[in-house]
Design a protein around this motif. Structure first.
Motif, PDB file in Angstrom:
ATOM      1  N   VAL A 239       0.852  -1.183   0.000  1.00  0.00           N
ATOM      2  CA  VAL A 239       0.000   0.000   0.000  1.00  0.00           C
ATOM      3  C   VAL A 239       0.893   1.240   0.000  1.00  0.00           C
ATOM      4  O   VAL A 239       1.961   1.257   0.612  1.00  0.00           O
ATOM      5  CB  VAL A 239      -0.941   0.022   1.231  1.00  0.00           C
ATOM      6  N   ILE A 240       0.456   2.256  -0.719  1.00  0.00           N
ATOM      7  CA  ILE A 240       1.158   3.536  -0.777  1.00  0.00           C
ATOM      8  C   ILE A 240       0.393   4.543   0.072  1.00  0.00           C
ATOM      9  O   ILE A 240      -0.810   4.743  -0.142  1.00  0.00           O
ATOM     10  CB  ILE A 240       1.258   4.053  -2.225  1.00  0.00           C
ATOM     11  N   LEU A 241       1.064   5.132   1.030  1.00  0.00           N
ATOM     12  CA  LEU A 241       0.476   6.204   1.836  1.00  0.00           C
ATOM     13  C   LEU A 241       1.006   7.520   1.295  1.00  0.00           C
ATOM     14  O   LEU A 241       2.211   7.797   1.394  1.00  0.00           O
ATOM     15  CB  LEU A 241       0.845   6.036   3.309  1.00  0.00           C
ATOM     16  N   ALA A 242       0.138   8.308   0.687  1.00  0.00           N
ATOM     17  CA  ALA A 242       0.567   9.539   0.014  1.00  0.00           C
ATOM     18  C   ALA A 242      -0.113  10.747   0.642  1.00  0.00           C
ATOM     19  O   ALA A 242      -1.343  10.785   0.746  1.00  0.00           O
ATOM     20  CB  ALA A 242       0.235   9.473  -1.475  1.00  0.00           C
ATOM     21  N   GLY A 243       0.690  11.735   1.069  1.00  0.00           N
ATOM     22  CA  GLY A 243       0.085  12.887   1.716  1.00  0.00           C
ATOM     23  C   GLY A 243       0.910  14.153   1.646  1.00  0.00           C
ATOM     24  O   GLY A 243       1.925  14.227   0.954  1.00  0.00           O
ATOM     25  N   ASN A 244       0.452  15.141   2.385  1.00  0.00           N
ATOM     26  CA  ASN A 244       1.115  16.448   2.393  1.00  0.00           C
ATOM     27  C   ASN A 244       2.348  16.430   3.287  1.00  0.00           C
ATOM     28  O   ASN A 244       2.505  15.563   4.144  1.00  0.00           O
ATOM     29  CB  ASN A 244       0.135  17.528   2.867  1.00  0.00           C
ATOM     30  N   HIS A 245       3.204  17.399   3.068  1.00  0.00           N
ATOM     31  CA  HIS A 245       4.468  17.446   3.807  1.00  0.00           C
ATOM     32  C   HIS A 245       4.719  18.870   4.256  1.00  0.00           C
ATOM     33  O   HIS A 245       5.082  19.733   3.454  1.00  0.00           O
ATOM     34  CB  HIS A 245       5.589  16.958   2.886  1.00  0.00           C
TER      35      HIS A 245
ATOM     36  N   PHE B  14       4.476   1.797   1.988  1.00  0.00           N
ATOM     37  CA  PHE B  14       5.465   2.789   1.579  1.00  0.00           C
ATOM     38  C   PHE B  14       4.861   4.182   1.678  1.00  0.00           C
ATOM     39  O   PHE B  14       3.807   4.463   1.099  1.00  0.00           O
ATOM     40  CB  PHE B  14       5.917   2.521   0.140  1.00  0.00           C
ATOM     41  N   GLY B  15       5.510   5.063   2.447  1.00  0.00           N
ATOM     42  CA  GLY B  15       5.042   6.435   2.596  1.00  0.00           C
ATOM     43  C   GLY B  15       5.729   7.367   1.619  1.00  0.00           C
ATOM     44  O   GLY B  15       6.939   7.265   1.397  1.00  0.00           O
ATOM     45  N   ILE B  16       4.967   8.276   1.032  1.00  0.00           N
ATOM     46  CA  ILE B  16       5.541   9.182   0.040  1.00  0.00           C
ATOM     47  C   ILE B  16       4.840  10.544   0.105  1.00  0.00           C
ATOM     48  O   ILE B  16       3.653  10.634   0.396  1.00  0.00           O
ATOM     49  CB  ILE B  16       5.425   8.582  -1.388  1.00  0.00           C
ATOM     50  N   TYR B  17       5.618  11.586  -0.149  1.00  0.00           N
ATOM     51  CA  TYR B  17       5.088  12.942  -0.217  1.00  0.00           C
ATOM     52  C   TYR B  17       5.177  13.401  -1.674  1.00  0.00           C
ATOM     53  O   TYR B  17       6.255  13.779  -2.146  1.00  0.00           O
ATOM     54  CB  TYR B  17       5.890  13.879   0.682  1.00  0.00           C
ATOM     55  N   PRO B  18       4.067  13.364  -2.414  1.00  0.00           N
ATOM     56  CA  PRO B  18       4.113  13.694  -3.843  1.00  0.00           C
ATOM     57  C   PRO B  18       4.644  15.083  -4.160  1.00  0.00           C
ATOM     58  O   PRO B  18       5.142  15.321  -5.274  1.00  0.00           O
ATOM     59  CB  PRO B  18       2.645  13.549  -4.275  1.00  0.00           C
ATOM     60  N   GLU B  19       4.555  16.025  -3.204  1.00  0.00           N
ATOM     61  CA  GLU B  19       5.089  17.364  -3.464  1.00  0.00           C
ATOM     62  C   GLU B  19       6.600  17.335  -3.675  1.00  0.00           C
ATOM     63  O   GLU B  19       7.164  18.255  -4.265  1.00  0.00           O
ATOM     64  CB  GLU B  19       4.758  18.299  -2.310  1.00  0.00           C
ATOM     65  N   GLY B  20       7.272  16.313  -3.159  1.00  0.00           N
ATOM     66  CA  GLY B  20       8.713  16.161  -3.377  1.00  0.00           C
ATOM     67  C   GLY B  20       9.585  16.876  -2.364  1.00  0.00           C
ATOM     68  O   GLY B  20      10.775  16.593  -2.263  1.00  0.00           O
ATOM     69  N   THR B  21       9.010  17.795  -1.619  1.00  0.00           N
ATOM     70  CA  THR B  21       9.739  18.534  -0.595  1.00  0.00           C
ATOM     71  C   THR B  21       8.721  19.155   0.348  1.00  0.00           C
ATOM     72  O   THR B  21       7.511  19.130   0.082  1.00  0.00           O
ATOM     73  CB  THR B  21      10.621  19.635  -1.224  1.00  0.00           C
ATOM     74  N   ARG B  22       9.198  19.710   1.458  1.00  0.00           N
ATOM     75  CA  ARG B  22       8.267  20.337   2.392  1.00  0.00           C
ATOM     76  C   ARG B  22       7.682  21.611   1.797  1.00  0.00           C
ATOM     77  O   ARG B  22       8.350  22.343   1.066  1.00  0.00           O
ATOM     78  CB  ARG B  22       8.980  20.668   3.703  1.00  0.00           C
ATOM     79  N   SER B  23       6.423  21.869   2.137  1.00  0.00           N
ATOM     80  CA  SER B  23       5.773  23.098   1.686  1.00  0.00           C
ATOM     81  C   SER B  23       6.507  24.309   2.249  1.00  0.00           C
ATOM     82  O   SER B  23       6.796  24.359   3.445  1.00  0.00           O
ATOM     83  CB  SER B  23       4.311  23.124   2.149  1.00  0.00           C
ATOM     84  N   PRO B  24       6.806  25.302   1.419  1.00  0.00           N
ATOM     85  CA  PRO B  24       7.525  26.488   1.923  1.00  0.00           C
ATOM     86  C   PRO B  24       6.646  27.443   2.721  1.00  0.00           C
ATOM     87  O   PRO B  24       7.154  28.302   3.437  1.00  0.00           O
ATOM     88  CB  PRO B  24       8.032  27.159   0.640  1.00  0.00           C
ATOM     89  N   ASP B  25       5.317  27.304   2.626  1.00  0.00           N
ATOM     90  CA  ASP B  25       4.438  28.276   3.291  1.00  0.00           C
ATOM     91  C   ASP B  25       3.150  27.672   3.852  1.00  0.00           C
ATOM     92  O   ASP B  25       2.222  28.405   4.190  1.00  0.00           O
ATOM     93  CB  ASP B  25       4.080  29.405   2.310  1.00  0.00           C
ATOM     94  N   GLY B  26       3.091  26.354   3.962  1.00  0.00           N
ATOM     95  CA  GLY B  26       1.910  25.715   4.541  1.00  0.00           C
ATOM     96  C   GLY B  26       0.821  25.377   3.556  1.00  0.00           C
ATOM     97  O   GLY B  26      -0.166  24.722   3.906  1.00  0.00           O
ATOM     98  N   ARG B  27       0.971  25.815   2.300  1.00  0.00           N
ATOM     99  CA  ARG B  27      -0.021  25.470   1.286  1.00  0.00           C
ATOM    100  C   ARG B  27       0.354  24.141   0.622  1.00  0.00           C
ATOM    101  O   ARG B  27       1.478  23.669   0.756  1.00  0.00           O
ATOM    102  CB  ARG B  27      -0.118  26.586   0.240  1.00  0.00           C
ATOM    103  N   LEU B  28      -0.600  23.553  -0.092  1.00  0.00           N
ATOM    104  CA  LEU B  28      -0.368  22.276  -0.778  1.00  0.00           C
ATOM    105  C   LEU B  28       0.021  22.550  -2.223  1.00  0.00           C
ATOM    106  O   LEU B  28      -0.698  23.250  -2.949  1.00  0.00           O
ATOM    107  CB  LEU B  28      -1.631  21.418  -0.736  1.00  0.00           C
TER     108      LEU B  28
ATOM    109  N   LEU C 274      -8.452  16.264   2.653  1.00  0.00           N
ATOM    110  CA  LEU C 274      -8.132  15.725   3.977  1.00  0.00           C
ATOM    111  C   LEU C 274      -7.366  16.719   4.844  1.00  0.00           C
ATOM    112  O   LEU C 274      -7.568  16.796   6.051  1.00  0.00           O
ATOM    113  CB  LEU C 274      -7.323  14.437   3.826  1.00  0.00           C
ATOM    114  N   SER C 275      -6.470  17.484   4.229  1.00  0.00           N
ATOM    115  CA  SER C 275      -5.618  18.407   4.993  1.00  0.00           C
ATOM    116  C   SER C 275      -6.244  19.777   5.187  1.00  0.00           C
ATOM    117  O   SER C 275      -5.880  20.517   6.103  1.00  0.00           O
ATOM    118  CB  SER C 275      -4.260  18.567   4.298  1.00  0.00           C
ATOM    119  N   GLY C 276      -7.173  20.128   4.282  1.00  0.00           N
ATOM    120  CA  GLY C 276      -7.795  21.444   4.353  1.00  0.00           C
ATOM    121  C   GLY C 276      -6.903  22.570   3.874  1.00  0.00           C
ATOM    122  O   GLY C 276      -7.193  23.750   4.106  1.00  0.00           O
ATOM    123  N   GLN C 277      -5.824  22.232   3.173  1.00  0.00           N
ATOM    124  CA  GLN C 277      -4.888  23.259   2.712  1.00  0.00           C
ATOM    125  C   GLN C 277      -5.363  23.939   1.428  1.00  0.00           C
ATOM    126  O   GLN C 277      -6.114  23.362   0.634  1.00  0.00           O
ATOM    127  CB  GLN C 277      -3.510  22.627   2.440  1.00  0.00           C
TER     128      GLN C 277
END
Length: 222
Positions: free
Chosen positions: A34-40, A113-127, A206-209
């Protein structure tokens, strides 16, 4: 044993301090790939995810986290390895391929497997716009994707670094997404984009971003 020890000790401490609220945990299959994909939003997202999910979750991390020298380096290497991080040199094109192949191997072994599709952390809290690696993984392996939204970790670790603050954390898991209808189309860029956007749409709900249709790396550079 180190993973069990870490989850038992650190997990108890985190639960006492932060009392993380978890929604939709039953959407994660008890076994199988299973792939767990979410915000970072901050550095500790993976830690909270590993603590709230019952089965072990593996994710990609920078190899520099486990190559430090001295006692501090050894402790960091133990911590990240025990928490499920698989070190990969991610610089350049080869790094992206290595990360993709590592994720594929984890899934073919029947793991989460956990993955963050954005590829890096959000610079300002947005998705930000998702990269299509997550789509390639699900189409190559047939693994379902469970989207998740991490809420509040940016208040625990403002700016993504420094000391931790006590603040409520919620982790929301959505219903599993099945993309078997696109089997054999993992090289079609239009399909890859459509799959990725569908996943990111669920993550946004899910995140409300607020969603921004540009890559986070470009926004960070700007």
């Amino acid at each position: 044993m180190s993973r069990i020890m870490l989850k038992a000790t650190l997990g108890l401490l985190m639960r006492v301090l932060y009392r993380p609220r978890v929604e939709g945990l039953g959407n994660i299959p008890a076994s199988g790939p299973v792939i767990l994909a979410g915000n970072h939003v901050t550095f500790i997202d993976s830690l909270f995810m590993s603590l709230v999910v019952k089965r072990p979750v593996y994710f990609i991390g920078k190899d520099e986290y486990v190559t430090g020298k001295g006692l501090k380096g050894r402790l960091m290497a133990w911590f990240f390895t025990a928490s499920g991080m698989i070190p990969v040199a991610r610089d350049g094109g080869r790094g992206g391929v290595a990360a993709l192949m590592t994720g594929r191997r984890v899934l073919e072994e029947g793991k989460a497997f956990g993955i963050y599709p954005e590829g890096t952390r959000s610079p300002d809290g947005r998705l930000y716009r998702g990269r299509t690696g997550v789509a390639r993984l699900t189409l190559m392996t047939g693994a379902p994707v469970v989207p998740f939204g991490m809420i509040g970790t940016d208040k625990v670790q403002p700016g993504g670094k420094g000391r931790l603050h006590i603040s409520p954390v919620t982790v929301r898991f959505g219903e599993a997404l099945d993309f078997s209808r696109y089997e054999g189309m993992d090289r079609d860029r239009y399909v890859l984009r459509a799959v990725t956007d569908e996943i990111m749409s669920d993550v946004m709900d899910l995140s409300g971003q607020e969603y921004v249709d540009v890559y986070a790396t470009k926004a960070r550079a700007a």
